[in-house]
Write an enzyme that holds these catalytic residues in place. Structure first.
Site, PDB file in Angstrom:
ATOM      1  N   SER A  60       0.830  -1.216   0.000  1.00  0.00           N
ATOM      2  CA  SER A  60       0.000   0.000   0.000  1.00  0.00           C
ATOM      3  C   SER A  60       0.863   1.264   0.000  1.00  0.00           C
ATOM      4  O   SER A  60       2.028   1.237   0.401  1.00  0.00           O
ATOM      5  CB  SER A  60      -0.896   0.014   1.241  1.00  0.00           C
ATOM      6  OG  SER A  60      -1.645  -1.169   1.326  1.00  0.00           O
TER       7      SER A  60
HETATM    8  N1  SAM Z   1      -0.698  -5.042   4.408  1.00  0.00           N
HETATM    9  C1  SAM Z   1      -0.072  -5.233   3.142  1.00  0.00           C
HETATM   10  C2  SAM Z   1       1.274  -4.553   3.029  1.00  0.00           C
HETATM   11  O1  SAM Z   1       1.658  -3.818   3.937  1.00  0.00           O
HETATM   12  O2  SAM Z   1       1.951  -4.794   2.032  1.00  0.00           O
HETATM   13  C3  SAM Z   1      -1.009  -4.842   2.020  1.00  0.00           C
HETATM   14  C4  SAM Z   1      -1.054  -5.927   1.013  1.00  0.00           C
HETATM   15  S1  SAM Z   1      -2.190  -5.933  -0.281  1.00  0.00           S
HETATM   16  C5  SAM Z   1      -2.822  -4.320  -0.467  1.00  0.00           C
HETATM   17  C6  SAM Z   1      -3.521  -6.920   0.346  1.00  0.00           C
HETATM   18  C7  SAM Z   1      -3.175  -8.366   0.652  1.00  0.00           C
HETATM   19  O3  SAM Z   1      -4.383  -9.016   1.066  1.00  0.00           O
HETATM   20  C8  SAM Z   1      -2.631  -9.189  -0.508  1.00  0.00           C
HETATM   21  O4  SAM Z   1      -1.393  -9.726  -0.164  1.00  0.00           O
HETATM   22  C9  SAM Z   1      -3.684 -10.289  -0.711  1.00  0.00           C
HETATM   23  O5  SAM Z   1      -3.161 -11.520  -1.126  1.00  0.00           O
HETATM   24  C10 SAM Z   1      -4.285 -10.365   0.686  1.00  0.00           C
HETATM   25  N2  SAM Z   1      -5.624 -10.971   0.754  1.00  0.00           N
HETATM   26  C11 SAM Z   1      -6.674 -10.831  -0.089  1.00  0.00           C
HETATM   27  N3  SAM Z   1      -7.731 -11.554   0.337  1.00  0.00           N
HETATM   28  C12 SAM Z   1      -7.320 -12.164   1.504  1.00  0.00           C
HETATM   29  C13 SAM Z   1      -7.948 -13.041   2.428  1.00  0.00           C
HETATM   30  N4  SAM Z   1      -9.207 -13.462   2.290  1.00  0.00           N
HETATM   31  N5  SAM Z   1      -7.232 -13.460   3.498  1.00  0.00           N
HETATM   32  C14 SAM Z   1      -5.946 -13.073   3.696  1.00  0.00           C
HETATM   33  N6  SAM Z   1      -5.299 -12.245   2.834  1.00  0.00           N
HETATM   34  C15 SAM Z   1      -5.976 -11.795   1.764  1.00  0.00           C
END
Ligand code: SAM
Length: 212
Positions: A60
């Protein structure tokens, strides 16, 4: 390394954007964001940009991380559930603020890579698990705070149940194209919802999220 760029990023974007929580500011001055992005992207790590981290996912924007961290209203003793570990940057910022983080990621290889990075950098107060975060992590519930870093079509019921009384949850809710950041507070069995700005997050894929 990159210390000057990191301090500049905090001043130029985070403080300039109106973030006033000193704990958030101090944490973001410390966490080496360049280590949470792909090597080829390091020169861009201290710009206010979301960047690819592989597996079709992104880290992000620093201002989004700052804003969500501030909205959590942390004193430093809380136990937090994070949905969407991704690069691990958001979790590292929270860990630097003194809280215990439980973080879930659905993409196994990404979760394993990020766990290795936490070990290398000594972020031992972050616990990770591979799984569908829309169902939460019951073993450690209830949580004082829940932060969802991917966009959900609704507020997952399971997460509401795992929020502690007087707890607070931050989650982007809406369409796949754009969402409102929602701030949910719990008062025994009552939940209050406030809406923050419109944002754009990657989708939350899971039983109580979007289907692939
Ligand atoms: N907090 C992260 C960072 O600091 O980089 C943001 C990562 S990205 C915007 C969102 C993440 O959510 C992705 O890695 C994606 O794979 C994960 N994601 C999506 N759906 C999910 C779920 N149901 N359970 C766990 N992770 C999930």
């Amino acid at each position: 390394m990159y210390e000057r760029q990191r301090k500049e990023m905090v001043e130029k974007y985070v403080v300039a954007k109106g973030i006033t929580d000193e704990k958030v500011i101090a944490a973001m001055r410390k966490v080496p964001r360049h280590l949470f992005v792909e090597a080829a992207m390091r020169h861009q790590a201290y710009l206010d940009k979301s960047l690819p981290i592989g597996f079709g996912q992104t880290i992000s924007h620093p201002t989004t991380v700052a804003c969500m961290s501030q909205l959590l209203e942390l004193s430093g003793n809380e136990r937090i559930l994070e949905i969407g570990t991704g690069s691990g940057y958001q979790a590292a910022v929270l860990a630097e603020m003194g809280v215990k983080v439980y973080s879930l990621e659905r993409i196994a290889d990404l979760a394993r890579r990020t766990q290795r990075l936490f070990d290398e950098l000594g972020y031992y107060t972050i616990g990770t698990r591979i799984g569908d975060g829309t169902l939460g992590w019951t073993a450690h519930a209830p949580y004082d705070r829940i932060i969802v870093t991917a966009a959900s079509p609704d507020i997952p019921e399971g997460l509401l149940k795992q929020l502690a009384d007087k707890g607070r949850m931050i989650i982007p809710v809406g369409e796949k194209t754009e969402q409102k950041l929602m701030i949910i507070t719990r008062d025994t069995e009552e939940y209050h919802i406030l809406e923050d700005y419109t944002r754009k997050f990657v989708p939350l894929i899971g039983k109580e999220g979007w289907t692939l």
